[in-house]
Design an enzyme around this catalytic site. Sequence first.
Site, PDB file in Angstrom:
ATOM      1  N   CYS A  90       9.483  -0.796   3.047  1.00  0.00           N
ATOM      2  CA  CYS A  90       8.276  -1.407   2.479  1.00  0.00           C
ATOM      3  C   CYS A  90       7.269  -0.371   1.971  1.00  0.00           C
ATOM      4  CB  CYS A  90       7.679  -2.373   3.501  1.00  0.00           C
ATOM      5  SG  CYS A  90       6.541  -3.545   2.749  1.00  0.00           S
ATOM      6  N   ARG A 135       1.028 -12.792  -1.743  1.00  0.00           N
ATOM      7  CA  ARG A 135       1.918 -11.956  -0.923  1.00  0.00           C
ATOM      8  C   ARG A 135       3.281 -12.627  -0.785  1.00  0.00           C
ATOM      9  NH1 ARG A 135      -0.664  -7.813   1.343  1.00  0.00           N
ATOM     10  NH2 ARG A 135       1.124  -7.338   2.674  1.00  0.00           N
ATOM     11  N   HIS A 138      11.308  -5.417   7.179  1.00  0.00           N
ATOM     12  CA  HIS A 138      10.821  -5.045   8.513  1.00  0.00           C
ATOM     13  C   HIS A 138      11.627  -5.855   9.522  1.00  0.00           C
ATOM     14  CE1 HIS A 138       7.145  -3.251   6.863  1.00  0.00           C
ATOM     15  NE2 HIS A 138       7.010  -4.311   6.098  1.00  0.00           N
TER      16      HIS A 138
HETATM   17  N1  GLN Z   1       0.976  -2.168   1.056  1.00  0.00           N
HETATM   18  C1  GLN Z   1       2.193  -2.648   0.620  1.00  0.00           C
HETATM   19  C2  GLN Z   1       2.199  -4.061   0.055  1.00  0.00           C
HETATM   20  O1  GLN Z   1       1.472  -4.934   0.525  1.00  0.00           O
HETATM   21  C3  GLN Z   1       3.203  -2.498   1.741  1.00  0.00           C
HETATM   22  C4  GLN Z   1       3.049  -3.450   2.868  1.00  0.00           C
HETATM   23  C5  GLN Z   1       4.061  -3.250   3.943  1.00  0.00           C
HETATM   24  O2  GLN Z   1       4.542  -2.134   4.206  1.00  0.00           O
HETATM   25  N2  GLN Z   1       4.367  -4.328   4.630  1.00  0.00           N
HETATM   26  O3  GLN Z   1       2.917  -4.299  -0.880  1.00  0.00           O
END
Ligand code: GLN
Length: 248
Positions: free
Chosen positions: A95, A129, A198
């Site tokens: 990520c 998101r 993750h």
């Molecule tokens: N900051 C990045 C995003 O929101 C990565 C987030 C994360 O590692 N979960 O895309």
Amino acid sequence: MYELNICHLYPDLLNLYGDRGNIIALKMRCKWRGINANVSDISIGDKFDAEAYDIIFLGGGQDYEQEMIQNDLLNEKGEEIRNAVKNDKVFLAICGGYQLLGSYYKTWDGKEIHFLNALNLWTVGGKERMIGNFVFECDFLKNDNYDGKIVGFENHSGRTYLGPEVKPLGKIVKGYGNNGEDGFEGAIYKNVYCSYSHGSLLPKNPALADHLISIALKQKYKDFESLSSIDDEFENLAHDTMVKRITG
Ligand code: GLN
């Protein structure tokens, strides 16, 4: 006796949703086979000599942490990381860690963060998101006993796009993956493996963990052929349960 040196980069800042579990899985799957695995934590201000390691791990981090490490990453460790990628070092990046191996990340509120440019990929933030458990399929893991499905959890606003020489890690079965548009997830370039997953990724996807251990051992020891099999009853139960739940 075989030995692997694993580097966890920025463990105090890049470690979301149990990403450290990847380090534990690599270490334990080595140990269960009598392979010695040493883990070094390297963070802001620490000297980083990529040649000392066989596997380098970067976990996830929100935009805030990514900005915090930007200076150290670009000015202190960038050249080492780029050279290590060129020299076929094995990496796993999740990520936020995946994003920062690319050239830049334009956040959803318009900030442009310059990253390493170690891989030809880039990330653009969206307002919405991409969150949830997801499943994707890796062709290079498929064999007679395994369909190559990988299960994980994603939570990112960044949408990642790959340049022509970077291949996707897998094809989305359920979920968003790189950008929610092209049906692909993650990236592979040389021995660098990147994923939005993750959860953490490796404990419940033992085939991928073993793939990384194998390529690291192959790089280091000319006489290494293949890993011995170990009892993956619990790992497979976690994997299969999640695949069933997510894909219905
Ligand atoms: N900051 C990045 C995003 O929101 C990565 C987030 C994360 O590692 N979960 O895309």
